[in-house]
Design a protein around this motif. Structure first.
Motif, PDB file in Angstrom:
ATOM      1  N   MET A  74       0.831  -1.201   0.000  1.00  0.00           N
ATOM      2  CA  MET A  74       0.000   0.000   0.000  1.00  0.00           C
ATOM      3  C   MET A  74       0.860   1.243   0.000  1.00  0.00           C
ATOM      4  O   MET A  74       0.378   2.337  -0.253  1.00  0.00           O
ATOM      5  CB  MET A  74      -0.892  -0.012   1.230  1.00  0.00           C
ATOM      6  CG  MET A  74      -1.734  -1.275   1.282  1.00  0.00           C
ATOM      7  SD  MET A  74      -2.646  -1.396   2.801  1.00  0.00           S
ATOM      8  CE  MET A  74      -3.898  -0.159   2.507  1.00  0.00           C
ATOM      9  N   GLU A  75       2.135   1.087   0.349  1.00  0.00           N
ATOM     10  CA  GLU A  75       3.046   2.227   0.400  1.00  0.00           C
ATOM     11  C   GLU A  75       4.432   1.759   0.024  1.00  0.00           C
ATOM     12  O   GLU A  75       4.875   0.711   0.500  1.00  0.00           O
ATOM     13  CB  GLU A  75       3.118   2.706   1.848  1.00  0.00           C
ATOM     14  CG  GLU A  75       2.538   4.063   2.106  1.00  0.00           C
ATOM     15  CD  GLU A  75       2.704   4.385   3.575  1.00  0.00           C
ATOM     16  OE1 GLU A  75       1.722   4.196   4.314  1.00  0.00           O
ATOM     17  OE2 GLU A  75       3.818   4.780   3.960  1.00  0.00           O
TER      18      GLU A  75
ATOM     19  N   ARG B 278      -1.188  -2.815  -4.355  1.00  0.00           N
ATOM     20  CA  ARG B 278      -2.655  -2.884  -4.292  1.00  0.00           C
ATOM     21  C   ARG B 278      -3.279  -1.902  -5.273  1.00  0.00           C
ATOM     22  O   ARG B 278      -2.781  -0.797  -5.464  1.00  0.00           O
ATOM     23  CB  ARG B 278      -3.103  -2.568  -2.863  1.00  0.00           C
ATOM     24  CG  ARG B 278      -4.602  -2.601  -2.705  1.00  0.00           C
ATOM     25  CD  ARG B 278      -5.019  -2.494  -1.262  1.00  0.00           C
ATOM     26  NE  ARG B 278      -4.731  -3.721  -0.539  1.00  0.00           N
ATOM     27  CZ  ARG B 278      -5.147  -3.966   0.703  1.00  0.00           C
ATOM     28  NH1 ARG B 278      -5.841  -3.066   1.353  1.00  0.00           N
ATOM     29  NH2 ARG B 278      -4.857  -5.096   1.301  1.00  0.00           N
TER      30      ARG B 278
ATOM     31  N   ALA C 133      -4.130   2.151  -4.685  1.00  0.00           N
ATOM     32  CA  ALA C 133      -3.368   2.652  -3.539  1.00  0.00           C
ATOM     33  C   ALA C 133      -2.448   3.791  -3.958  1.00  0.00           C
ATOM     34  O   ALA C 133      -2.007   4.574  -3.125  1.00  0.00           O
ATOM     35  CB  ALA C 133      -2.558   1.530  -2.914  1.00  0.00           C
TER      36      ALA C 133
ATOM     37  N   THR D 145     -12.909   2.279  -4.421  1.00  0.00           N
ATOM     38  CA  THR D 145     -12.708   3.573  -3.747  1.00  0.00           C
ATOM     39  C   THR D 145     -13.771   4.576  -4.193  1.00  0.00           C
ATOM     40  O   THR D 145     -13.457   5.631  -4.727  1.00  0.00           O
ATOM     41  CB  THR D 145     -11.326   4.166  -4.094  1.00  0.00           C
ATOM     42  OG1 THR D 145     -11.165   4.139  -5.515  1.00  0.00           O
ATOM     43  CG2 THR D 145     -10.195   3.389  -3.480  1.00  0.00           C
TER      44      THR D 145
ATOM     45  N   GLY E 292     -10.859   2.669   1.348  1.00  0.00           N
ATOM     46  CA  GLY E 292     -10.478   3.842   0.571  1.00  0.00           C
ATOM     47  C   GLY E 292     -11.687   4.658   0.116  1.00  0.00           C
ATOM     48  O   GLY E 292     -11.534   5.695  -0.528  1.00  0.00           O
TER      49      GLY E 292
END
Ligand SMILES: Cc1cc2nc3c(=O)[nH]c(=O)nc-3n(C[C@H](O)[C@H](O)[C@H](O)COP(=O)(O)OP(=O)(O)OC[C@H]3O[C@@H](n4cnc5c(N)ncnc54)[C@H](O)[C@@H]3O)c2cc1C
Ligand SMILES: Nc1ncnc2c1ncn2[C@@H]1O[C@H](COP(=O)(O)O)[C@@H](O)[C@H]1O
Lengths: 268, 332
Positions: free
Chosen positions: B124-125, B162, B165, B267, B288
């Protein structure tokens, strides 16, 4: 034709335990097991056992279950036996602790080589603790056999398997030569319950326990020492959690008020 | 071996265009590349790539590598891994990024094990450590209950990302990039799978992934009939219906409607969760969303921790009046 099948089953903390019970010890980067919630066989792995059992029901065969870990609870890891699997091999040792996808796949593949004969290997699509989703594919690569991931149906005939592989907007039917490794998803359908007869039979069976040396693994290859991924930090995301609850005299009124509220907040 | 340099994105093509996750990967890869002051490349694999290479340049790639071959018409593990193995060895990227898609989930681990590299799935990061210049990969673990940050000193560093993301860059058609075909020599005898058939679920109306409003039902909906009521609301909102896992497992709705860790990632602006408890594995797919609205009969349900507004009670008594009022408001 009866097949030799191997299913890899991991013991994990119950993934359906209430989210509020989930706690981490930041000093060790480890999860604190919630008190009173027993571990389980990772759910997709139970479905992997189910996939093997369906083939055994059809054409016979032998199902060997392989679980790697430390302090494995016999009641938990024997569940596949009570569902109808034939044999249980445990790779159980303190030294297996702290492994990553790499070291776990390597140890499982090494054990599978020792078992020797197999037509089909089943894994879950991902283990419900670290959600890595790599070990199945890794085992296949180490053994040099083909793999099909995220299966919802598996049939085997004439040295081949026909696998329905879930994709985001449907599924694909894939034919693969045996021996092959298949990872199983929940779309396969629920795993069967253990029967009373199965539970009694499982109680009598003694698992075979292999230590690292029994499969020829050096301490440097397993557990924490065998990792290729370095864990820097394990943490819980912070949630704000400020939900505005709309109340009214009747449920219908609450529904109406909710719609008005969404308009007021410019959500609709 | 050559020094590992640059970021490589594995691009996917859907209906002749690079997919949205590919644009997201390029957006994220661009940032990482700029931080490292190295190049961002994109590799595209298929039988006919058409305009896709140019599109990846517009979205931020400095270089595009193309592998075109009739044997690559459909994704198959053996053939695609062979292409990627050769590309990774010949081009020695420092980092390779994939989307967490049907293809990425299958291809990335197989390639990582073949290369002896380490891989983090479903990140995710991603960031570059300012000191070591290593890639830090943060992913969701324990069904979304926790996050973990990993790194590895083995190159290439690999990650799948993901969906939704990361943010894509605005496409810039005037950007220049170098497009280089790479030679693939595939031995059909080494492809041990065959795709016999692809069966796609028909979608009427808005696709879940694209919907700006989603009405999601859980086990509490009780059966397929209840989902018809959710559809009515979704229609009014010009949105789509989704589900938690139990309605899919119970065959009330198709599997393709599942939202969550192992389902779709969405999202939307508005996510109305009806009769679902908000298990972490479900929230992984919808957290999200801009505004989550919860309708549940259990005031303690976990979904209220994520929701902005909620009503506690039996959805059967709440939803009709809610739908009616929404219809009225949207008409007026
Ligand atoms: C590895 C793994 C991956 C998973 N992946 C996913 C995934 O991708 N997506 C997913 O959704 N799940 C996933 N799950 C399953 C997840 O853990 C939960 O089991 C699931 O999300 C629960 O669905 P639910 O909320 O609909 O059901 P429940 O948890 O049973 O909740 C039902 C809710 O409905 C409410 N309710 C009942 N009747 C009414 C009524 N009349 N009116 C109002 N409210 C009512 C109840 O109060 C309850 O809160 C995964 C699990 C594992 C282990
Ligand atoms: N310790 C283990 N013991 C047995 N099987 C495992 C173990 N770890 C992973 N597996 C298998 O590999 C699958 C994928 O795991 P993972 O890559 O960790 O998500 C699981 O669903 C299991 O089938």
């Amino acid at each position: 034709m009866p097949l030799n099948m191997i299913v890899c089953c991991k013991q994990v903390l119950d993934p359906e335990a209430p989210p509020a019970s989930f706690k981490i010890d930041p000093s060790t980067n480890k999860v604190i097991p919630p008190p009173g919630v027993p571990p389980v066989v990772s759910p997709f792995d139970e479905q992997a056992v189910e996939a093997a059992l369906r083939i055994k029901d059809q054409q016979g065969g032998k199902i060997t279950v392989l679980s790697l870990g430390n302090n494995l609870l016999r009641d938990v890891v024997k569940k596949p036996l009570s569902m109808g699997a034939d044999e249980l091999i445990l790779l159980e040792d303190e030294a297996f602790e702290g492994g990553d996808s790499w070291s776990i796949a390597n140890a499982l593949a090494t054990a599978i080589k020792k078992i020797g004969e197999y037509d089909l290997i089943f894994c879950g699509r991902q283990a419900a603790d670290w959600d890595a989703g790599q070990v199945g594919t890794g085992i296949a690569e180490i053994l040099g056999i083909p793999s099909v991931t995220v299966a919802k149906k598996v049939e085997a005939t004439d040295g081949k398997a026909k696998v329905e592989r879930v994709i985001s907007d449907g599924y694909q039917v894939i034919e693969v030569t045996l021996p092959a490794l298949i990872t199983v998803s929940n779309e396969l359908g629920e795993a069967r319950y253990a029967t009373l007869k199965g539970i009694m039979a499982a109680a009598k069976k003694q698992p075979t326990v292999w230590k690292p040396a029994d499969i020829g693994l050096e301490p440097s290859q397993i557990g924490t020492a065998g990792r290729r991924a370095k864990l820097l930090k394990l943490f819980q995301p912070v949630k704000e959690g400020k939900c505005e609850i709309i109340e009214a005299d009747t449920p219908a009124e609450a529904g109406t008020k909710l719609a008005a509220k969404l308009r007021e907040a410019k959500v609709i | 071996m050559a020094e590992n340099k640059g970021i490589m994105v594995y691009g996917e093509i859907v209906d002749g265009k690079i997919s949205s996750i590919t644009t997201e990967l390029l957006g994220c890869g661009r940032k990482l590349a700029d931080e490292l002051k190295e190049d961002l490349s994109c590799i595209l694999v298929g039988d006919k790539l058409g305009d896709a290479p140019k599109q990846t340049v517009a979205y931020g790639a400095d270089k595009v590598y193309t592998a075109e071959d009739p044997l690559l018409k459909e994704y198959q593990t053996d053939s695609y891994v062979a292409v990627m193995e050769k590309a990774a060895k010949d081009l020695s990227p420092k980092i390779i990024l994939f989307g967490q898609t049907s293809v990425g989930r299958d291809l990335a681990p197989r390639l990582a094990f073949r290369l002896g590299a380490s891989l983090s799935m479903d990140c995710m990061e991603l960031s570059i450590d300012p000191g070591t210049k290593l890639l830090h990969q943060t992913r969701s673990v324990y069904g979304g209950n926790a996050r973990a940050t990993f790194t590895s000193e083995i190159f290439p560093q690999m990650a799948t990302v993901r969906q939704k993301a990361m943010s894509p860059l605005a496409p810039d058609e005037s950007r220049k990039g170098e497009i280089t075909p790479i030679k693939v020599e595939l031995d059909p005898a080494k492809i041990r799978t065959k795709v016999l058939e692809t069966v796609k679920e028909e979608v009427v109306g808005v696709k879940l992934e694209d919907a700006q409003a989603i009405v999601a039902g859980g086990r509490g909906i009780g059966g397929p009939d209840g989902f018809k009521q959710l559809e009515d609301l979704a229609k009014v909102l010009k949105g789509a219906v989704g589900a938690s896992r139990p309605p899919c497992d119970n065959k009330w709705v198709p599997d393709t409607m599942q939202i969550g860790l192992t389902g779709k990632i969405v999202t939307p602006e508005l996510y109305i969760a009806v009769g679902l408890s908000g298990a972490s594995q479900h929230l992984a797919g919808c957290s999200g969303a801009k505004n989550i609205i919860a309708i549940n009969k259990d005031p303690e349900a976990n979904i209220y921790k994520e929701a902005r507004f909620g009503v506690v009670g039996d959805w059967k008594q709440i939803l009709p009046a809610f739908t009616e009022k929404v219809k009225e408001l949207l008409a007026g």
